[in-house]
Design a protein around this motif. Structure first.
Motif, PDB file in Angstrom:
ATOM      1  N   UNK A 187     -22.018  30.406  -1.264  1.00 48.93           N
ATOM      2  CA  UNK A 187     -21.488  31.377  -2.227  1.00 48.93           C
ATOM      3  C   UNK A 187     -21.608  32.829  -1.772  1.00 48.93           C
ATOM      4  N   UNK A 188     -22.494  33.115  -0.830  1.00 52.54           N
ATOM      5  CA  UNK A 188     -22.634  34.503  -0.369  1.00 52.54           C
ATOM      6  C   UNK A 188     -21.557  34.900   0.642  1.00 52.54           C
ATOM      7  N   UNK A 189     -20.734  33.934   1.037  1.00 55.04           N
ATOM      8  CA  UNK A 189     -19.674  34.209   2.009  1.00 55.04           C
ATOM      9  C   UNK A 189     -18.334  34.414   1.315  1.00 55.04           C
ATOM     10  N   UNK A 190     -17.454  35.118   1.985  1.00 49.63           N
ATOM     11  CA  UNK A 190     -16.081  35.242   1.526  1.00 49.63           C
ATOM     12  C   UNK A 190     -15.344  33.966   1.924  1.00 49.63           C
ATOM     13  N   UNK A 191     -15.004  33.140   0.945  1.00 50.08           N
ATOM     14  CA  UNK A 191     -14.381  31.851   1.229  1.00 50.08           C
ATOM     15  C   UNK A 191     -12.865  31.981   1.303  1.00 50.08           C
ATOM     16  N   UNK A 192     -12.320  31.587   2.432  1.00 45.54           N
ATOM     17  CA  UNK A 192     -10.871  31.506   2.615  1.00 45.54           C
ATOM     18  C   UNK A 192     -10.513  30.033   2.444  1.00 45.54           C
ATOM     19  N   UNK A 193      -9.840  29.697   1.374  1.00 45.67           N
ATOM     20  CA  UNK A 193      -9.625  28.288   1.036  1.00 45.67           C
ATOM     21  C   UNK A 193      -8.389  27.723   1.721  1.00 45.67           C
ATOM     22  N   UNK A 194      -8.601  26.604   2.393  1.00 46.23           N
ATOM     23  CA  UNK A 194      -7.512  25.884   3.049  1.00 46.23           C
ATOM     24  C   UNK A 194      -6.779  25.048   1.993  1.00 46.23           C
ATOM     25  N   UNK A 195      -5.444  25.141   1.923  1.00 46.53           N
ATOM     26  CA  UNK A 195      -4.692  24.372   0.926  1.00 46.53           C
ATOM     27  C   UNK A 195      -4.942  22.870   1.061  1.00 46.53           C
ATOM     28  N   UNK A 196      -4.858  22.172  -0.056  1.00 45.09           N
ATOM     29  CA  UNK A 196      -5.152  20.736  -0.068  1.00 45.09           C
ATOM     30  C   UNK A 196      -4.240  19.936   0.850  1.00 45.09           C
ATOM     31  N   UNK A 197      -3.010  20.420   1.073  1.00 49.79           N
ATOM     32  CA  UNK A 197      -2.065  19.673   1.912  1.00 49.79           C
ATOM     33  C   UNK A 197      -2.138  20.086   3.383  1.00 49.79           C
ATOM     34  N   UNK A 198      -3.159  20.895   3.747  1.00 52.93           N
ATOM     35  CA  UNK A 198      -3.326  21.308   5.135  1.00 52.93           C
ATOM     36  C   UNK A 198      -4.768  21.108   5.588  1.00 52.93           C
ATOM     37  N   UNK A 199      -5.322  19.935   5.271  1.00 56.21           N
ATOM     38  CA  UNK A 199      -6.740  19.681   5.540  1.00 56.21           C
ATOM     39  C   UNK A 199      -7.147  20.004   6.971  1.00 56.21           C
ATOM     40  N   UNK A 200      -6.341  19.589   7.932  1.00 54.05           N
ATOM     41  CA  UNK A 200      -6.713  19.800   9.335  1.00 54.05           C
ATOM     42  C   UNK A 200      -6.687  21.280   9.716  1.00 54.05           C
ATOM     43  N   UNK A 201      -6.055  22.098   8.899  1.00 54.46           N
ATOM     44  CA  UNK A 201      -6.045  23.533   9.141  1.00 54.46           C
ATOM     45  C   UNK A 201      -7.427  24.162   9.104  1.00 54.46           C
ATOM     46  N   UNK A 202      -8.390  23.471   8.490  1.00 57.87           N
ATOM     47  CA  UNK A 202      -9.770  23.988   8.458  1.00 57.87           C
ATOM     48  C   UNK A 202     -10.414  23.975   9.834  1.00 57.87           C
ATOM     49  N   UNK A 203      -9.789  23.276  10.770  1.00 61.52           N
ATOM     50  CA  UNK A 203     -10.338  23.146  12.118  1.00 61.52           C
ATOM     51  C   UNK A 203      -9.936  24.333  12.988  1.00 61.52           C
ATOM     52  N   UNK A 204     -10.350  25.520  12.571  1.00 64.49           N
ATOM     53  CA  UNK A 204     -10.104  26.726  13.363  1.00 64.49           C
ATOM     54  C   UNK A 204     -11.363  27.084  14.151  1.00 64.49           C
ATOM     55  N   UNK A 205     -11.217  27.975  15.124  1.00 63.48           N
ATOM     56  CA  UNK A 205     -12.351  28.316  15.980  1.00 63.48           C
ATOM     57  C   UNK A 205     -12.286  29.787  16.359  1.00 63.48           C
ATOM     58  N   UNK A 206     -13.337  30.531  16.000  1.00 64.23           N
ATOM     59  CA  UNK A 206     -13.442  31.953  16.358  1.00 64.23           C
ATOM     60  C   UNK A 206     -13.997  32.066  17.765  1.00 64.23           C
ATOM     61  N   UNK A 207     -13.284  32.798  18.618  1.00 67.76           N
ATOM     62  CA  UNK A 207     -13.755  33.066  19.978  1.00 67.76           C
ATOM     63  C   UNK A 207     -13.576  34.553  20.275  1.00 67.76           C
ATOM     64  N   UNK A 208     -14.658  35.269  20.279  1.00 64.04           N
ATOM     65  CA  UNK A 208     -14.668  36.669  20.721  1.00 64.04           C
ATOM     66  C   UNK A 208     -13.575  37.515  20.070  1.00 64.04           C
ATOM     67  N   UNK A 209     -13.459  37.389  18.744  1.00 62.60           N
ATOM     68  CA  UNK A 209     -12.543  38.227  17.977  1.00 62.60           C
ATOM     69  C   UNK A 209     -11.193  37.611  17.687  1.00 62.60           C
ATOM     70  N   UNK A 210     -10.871  36.509  18.350  1.00 58.12           N
ATOM     71  CA  UNK A 210      -9.603  35.806  18.131  1.00 58.12           C
ATOM     72  C   UNK A 210      -9.883  34.454  17.495  1.00 58.12           C
ATOM     73  N   UNK A 211      -9.019  34.041  16.583  1.00 61.78           N
ATOM     74  CA  UNK A 211      -9.183  32.740  15.938  1.00 61.78           C
ATOM     75  C   UNK A 211      -8.130  31.773  16.478  1.00 61.78           C
ATOM     76  N   UNK A 212      -8.600  30.661  17.015  1.00 60.91           N
ATOM     77  CA  UNK A 212      -7.706  29.594  17.455  1.00 60.91           C
ATOM     78  C   UNK A 212      -7.373  28.738  16.237  1.00 60.91           C
TER      79      UNK A 212
END
Length: 253
Positions: A187-212
């Motif tokens: 709860x202390x974090x800013x939650x960016x919610x992934x839509x229910x129809x894009x479950x695999x979209x939660x599989x992002x990766x931050x690398x040195x300022x860029x998000x894959x």
């Protein structure tokens, strides 16, 4: 910031890997191309890469993140909860010794897979899943505390691994999907919610300022862009078929 990464090439036998995705068998040759592009992007973002050779004895061994946890002070060799993956830890020992002097290990009956471990600064969130049990999580917490780090358990019921449903994007931003949206521990974090129809979209990766971001999930992509991040889209279809996410394919430190 990350300086190094360890990856392992997909093996031909990956088509027999563990999966509950019901998306069909992966195309090995397409997986090779997707994996090569993943490595190329990590290099573009400044990482030095150790590329380990494929090992056909272990269909899921491309997912190197599950067999070790890399912290700033030590590496922890895990004890995977999937029996077919248990001996993969022997494959990672030499390269871990190259980078770390302090190496710890999770011991049976404790089980732990790195996909259940999310680091946020000096805190580590550990998912209790079908692959990681309370004994293994507590062993990791005990290890972390010896290095002035901390750990917290997170009960899971729906996702395979903790990072199946949550990705930390730095700057206090947390990408969350499904059951992870309602976890009060976040709860202390800013939650960016992934839509229910894009479950695999939660599989992002931050690398040195860029998000894959995995390609094919436009709503999630827009939410990440709207949060102010530079993004790179990567095709991940063949790893999605094996329940494998973006972070699963590397150990970063």
């Amino acid at each position: 910031m990350f300086n190094n990464a360890i990856v392992r090439k997909p093996c031909p036998n990956m088509v027999e890997g563990l999966t509950e995705a019901n998306l069909g068998k992966p195309d090995y040759h397409k997986a090779l191309l997707q994996h090569a592009r993943y490595i190329e992007v990590l290099r573009q973002l400044g990482l030095k890469i150790d590329v380990l050779e494929a090992d056909n004895r272990f269909p899921d061994s491309v997912f190197v993140e599950d067999v070790a946890v890399c912290t700033p002070h030590c590496a922890v060799i895990t004890n995977p909860g999937a029996p077919s993956r248990n001996k993969e830890t022997t494959l990672i020992m030499d390269i871990i010794h190259k980078h770390y002097e302090q190496i710890e290990q999770i011991k049976s009956p404790g089980t732990l897979e790195g996909g259940d471990v999310m680091a946020i600064s000096s805190e580590y969130f550990i998912g209790l899943s079908d692959r990681t049990n309370e004994d293994g999580a507590q062993q990791l917490i005990d290890i972390l505390e010896r290095y002035n780090l901390s750990g917290h358990m997170v009960d899971l019921s729906d996702v395979l691994h903790l990072k199946t449903g949550v990705s930390y994007l730095e700057n206090n931003n947390l990408l969350v999907y499904g059951e992870l949206k309602g976890k009060s521990i976040f709860d202390s974090f800013n939650k960016i919610e992934v839509p229910d129809d894009e479950a695999y979209g939660a599989s992002c990766l931050w690398i040195n300022g860029t998000v894959l971001v995995p390609a094919g999930f436009p709503k999630t992509k827009k939410k990440v862009e709207d949060a102010g991040y530079e993004i790179i889209e990567l095709e991940m279809t063949e790893f999605e078929k094996l329940d494998g996410g973006m972070s699963c394919l590397s150990l970063r430190f």
